[in-house]
Design an enzyme around this catalytic site. Structure first.
Site, PDB file in Angstrom:
ATOM      1  N   GLU A 117       0.873  -1.138   0.098  1.00  0.00           N
ATOM      2  CA  GLU A 117      -0.083   0.102   0.131  1.00  0.00           C
ATOM      3  C   GLU A 117       0.830   1.293   0.097  1.00  0.00           C
ATOM      4  O   GLU A 117       0.492   2.108  -0.721  1.00  0.00           O
ATOM      5  CB  GLU A 117      -0.937  -0.002   1.020  1.00  0.00           C
ATOM      6  N   HIS A 120     -11.698  -4.686   8.934  1.00  0.00           N
ATOM      7  CA  HIS A 120     -12.174  -4.492   7.743  1.00  0.00           C
ATOM      8  C   HIS A 120     -13.495  -3.412   7.864  1.00  0.00           C
ATOM      9  O   HIS A 120     -14.086  -3.219   6.490  1.00  0.00           O
ATOM     10  CB  HIS A 120     -12.752  -5.590   6.963  1.00  0.00           C
TER      11      HIS A 120
END
Lengths: 325, 324
Positions: free
Chosen positions: B60, B129
């Site tokens: 990322e 999440h």
């Protein structure tokens, strides 16, 4: 280590020597101005490592892009950024190369494709990959040269970026300035594998170890590497073995290394050794060196005068350039 | 007008932007062959090819940094991060570079990059999440933060983001992807400077954004049955915040409830509440009220997650306490 000299002409040698001398004297003056309180914040000197920036930048074209670290004075000067804008930046003046917003660690000059000094270790590597990606997608032949230190090799971004650059075949030249210390922590105290070039190889990035105290060796190696990258062979990593003669920053008491170690490395001073080499081979005469010292001193005096006389940015402009107007 | 889902509306914007400008490209984890973790980019690889629909490694920090670099060098990258929790791995690049380089270079650097990511809870995906961290980004000067809550905005705000000279972060609440709505595909970029009144009323102002908007509209219907006409303001953009729209509504209603799926402490609701106090203290007939998520990592079990998230019932109750 391979130390193939580039073709050495008198004119070229003088240019290399002057490039290194300018960095050395500029930084000696900066250290003096720091002690006098004219320059504040952090000041990280490049003294001892001049052959790396000067040798490498000789082989990096003006159309190529450059990304570097917070120890950026040498790269900026070697890139041709005027000393006055750099000095003014360290003074925090509006005429500084970053408008006084960045200081010593954050020199920028987009007109010279000098995309800045990054002070989060490893933080410039992904940026360099992205600039390289833009070149690749546009189909131009520019290379992005990315300087970083041995400390960055311990960061995840080094590994992520080498992986990505290799996977995507990006035109990026990684230049690792291995000066053996990440601030005060020795390479072998921080990294389980101290062979940096071997790490590159594990990502299928070709690499070469270079004597970073020898400006001709650096230039030659950089030329070979950048030609390979420009030729479409994907990224390349140079590990430039060098040493900083001064502390990490001006605040460093240097408790982590022996004075004798510093003295041993000083015997390999990239400037005095190259100067002797030129004198020995009569590529330069003593009066050439004297003239060079005088012209470098004059350039630095002018830079200090420029910085002293430059205006401060108006405090009302504090929010300028947060966003594009 | 075309009926489509929120997911399809984002895809429609991606497709038209990439057709119109060859500098635009999409990169992120599984955006290509997989079609996107939320199927947003499904079919784009076939149309635009591997150069412009780029699957990235799970890195990322580096692919966001590469987006910044590509934008600096003149491209128009769209970076997809799978979910907001994963974006924390890129926080260094976002804060220290994307939001900072323009200022720190004295205005020399421009970063026309768009970062999109899914946010929010409600799908039993537990605590790695499901969070709503938009406000962490809205805290940062130097970037824009958009939270499209309707199908039309999912398309129009992305098109607008791509015209910005500075980094734009778009938070797509994951429960909105299957939502259907009408979109006029002949229209261009949406306004991204102003909030929108999604339900008019003069009894109370409900300020919200993103995935909480449908809940607030349902609460508005229930309250109307009880004779309370709520005005629902969709902030749409969190940075910069459109306070005049909020204050104009409170001028009519004199009461405000802020509904925000992030944690209550130090959050968006706290910021909006403080600004109402600073800029509209005299307009208020009652203290500002907040409906936020419980201050816990998001639990997995359905009944526990329901309790942790703002609910229609909680919004109705907050309004009743304020107007009662």
């Amino acid at each position: 280590m391979r130390t193939q000299p580039a073709a050495v002409t008198r004119e070229h040698s003088i240019e290399l020597l002057r490039g290194m001398l300018l960095i050395r004297r500029f930084e000696e003056k900066a250290a003096e101005l720091y002690q006098a309180g004219k320059i504040r914040g952090f000041l990280h000197l490049y003294i001892g490592e001049e052959a790396v920036a000067v040798g490498a930048m000789e082989a990096i074209e003006p159309t190529d892009a450059v990304v570097t670290t917070y120890r950026d004075h040498g790269h900026a000067l070697a890139r041709g950024m005027p000393a006055d804008g750099l000095m003014a930046e360290m003074y925090g003046k509006a005429t500084g190369c970053s408008r006084g917003r960045g200081g010593s660690m954050h020199f920028f000059d987009v007109s010279r494709r000098f995309y800045g000094g990054y002070a989060i270790v490893g933080g410039g590597l992904p940026i360099a990959a992205g600039i390289g990606l833009a070149s690749k997608m546009r189909g131009d032949s520019d290379v992005t040269a990315c300087f970083f230190g041995d400390g960055a090799v311990a960061e995840g971004e080094f590994h992520e970026t080498l992986n990505l650059a290799s996977l995507w075949h990006l035109p990026v030249l990684f230049l690792c300035e291995n000066n053996l210390y990440a601030m005060g922590t020795a390479l072998e105290k921080a990294q389980s594998e101290t062979d940096i070039a071997a790490k590159a190889t594990s990502y299928r990035v070709p690499s070469e170890v270079v004597d970073g105290m020898d400006v001709l060796a650096v230039e030659g190696a950089t030329r070979r590497a950048i030609n390979a990258v420009r030729g479409g062979e994907g990224p390349f990593l140079l590990e430039l073995r060098t040493y900083r003669f001064r502390g990490h920053s001006m605040a460093d008491p240097e408790l982590y290394r022996e004075k004798s170690e510093v003295e041993r490395w000083k015997e390999r001073d990239p400037i005095t050794n190259f100067q002797d080499y030129l004198l020995d081979r009569e590529l330069a005469a003593p009066q050439d060196i004297e003239r060079m010292e005088a012209s470098v001193a004059a350039e630095i005096d002018d830079a200090v005068k420029f910085a002293e006389e430059s205006p401060w940015e108006s405090a009302e402009e504090v929010t300028r350039d947060v966003m594009t107007p | 007008m075309t009926k489509m889902t929120y997911r399809e509306a984002v895809r429609s914007a991606l497709r038209s932007a990439m057709r119109a400008d060859e500098r635009v490209f999409l990169m992120g984890e599984d955006v290509g062959r997989y079609g996107g973790a939320f199927a947003v980019s499904h079919g784009l690889l076939e149309e635009f090819g591997l150069e412009r629909i780029r699957d990235t490694p799970l890195s990322e920090s580096t692919f966001v940094g590469a987006g910044i670099g590509a934008a600096i060098a003149g491209m128009r990258p769209i970076v997809e991060i799978m979910t907001v929790n994963f974006s924390l791995l890129a926080m260094d690049q976002i804060l220290n570079n994307a939001a900072t380089l323009r200022y720190m270079s004295g205005g020399q650097i421009s970063i026309p990059m768009v970062v999109r990511m899914a946010t929010g809870g409600g799908r039993q995906l537990a605590a790695q999440h499901s969070h709503s961290l938009e406000v962490w980004y809205a805290h940062i000067p130097g970037i824009r933060v958009l939270t499209p809550a309707t199908v039309a905005d999912a398309r129009g705000m992305l098109l607008a983001a791509l015209q910005q000279p500075d980094p734009v972060f778009i938070f797509e609440h994951a429960t909105l992807y299957p939502m259907e709505g009408e979109v006029d595909e002949s229209t261009g970029p949406a306004d991204i400077d102003h909030a929108a009144v999604r339900r008019a009323g003069d009894g109370v102002t409900i300020v919200t954004f993103g995935g909480s908007l449908p809940k607030c509209l349902s609460a508005g219907e229930q309250l109307a049955e009880a004779g309370i006409e709520a005005e629902v303001i969709d902030l749409r953009t969190l940075r910069p915040l459109d306070m005049p729209a909020v204050l104009a509504s409170i001028e009519k209603t004199h009461r405000a409830v802020i509904v925000d799926e992030s944690w209550r402490s130090f959050g968006l609701a706290a910021e909006v509440s403080a600004r109402i106090m600073e800029e509209g203290f005299d307009l208020l007939d009652a203290p500002v009220s907040r409906v936020c998520s419980a201050e816990v990592p998001m639990p997995y079990a359905r009944h526990m997650e329901d309790v942790a998230l703002p609910s229609v019932a909680a919004v109705v109750q907050a309004v009743r306490e304020l107007t009662g």
